[in-house]
Design a protein around this motif. Structure first.
Motif: not given
Length: 142
Positions: A3-23
């Motif tokens: 689970v990661y925080t998007q630029e707009n502050g919302n939460i998003a999900t992915c299955s691989k760490r490599a898919s998380v945007p930098e920062g």
């Protein structure tokens, strides 16, 4: 699941760490919260928590959407005739009631598509019942 925080502050999900945007702030979760309310979750102090303000706004929107659907399907029965009781039908009933004299009748199409002759009194009763049904749906219970 990541689970990661998007630029707009919302939460998003992915299955691989490599898919998380930098920062982006992220964490690994094993029990994912209800996806329907995903936008109400935030990452705080390294934990996934619900933002009560966002959750309340989402719950209110969900309630309003459900209420709109429920109101659109209201039907009421008067003298063995089933009338549509949605908001447009209530408006039509009110217009006809105002224009009819107490002993007049008018052609009306019932919920099943059957055209019948109805009185001002029958329309008034149908309008009252439809309004009561709508009122019962209007307030969100706790």
């Amino acid at each position: 699941m990541i689970v990661y925080t998007q630029e707009n502050g919302n939460i998003a999900t992915c299955s691989k760490r490599a898919s998380v945007p930098e920062g982006a702030e992220w964490l690994l979760v094993t029990n994912m919260p209800d996806v329907a309310y995903l936008d109400a979750w935030v990452i705080r102090e390294g934990k996934l928590v619900i933002d009560s303000t966002k959750a309340l706004a989402m719950e209110l929107k969900s309630f309003k959407d459900s209420r709109t659907l429920a109101v659109s399907t209201i039907t009421v029965e008067v003298d063995s005739m089933v009338f549509d009781g949605d908001e447009m039908s209530q408006t039509r009933m009110a217009r006809v009631i105002v224009s009819l004299d107490s002993l007049d009748t008018t052609l009306w199409v019932l919920a099943n598509g059957t055209a019948v002759s109805v009185t001002q009194k029958q329309l008034k009763q149908a309008l009252r019942l439809a309004g009561e049904a709508q009122t019962a749906l209007w307030v969100m219970s706790n």
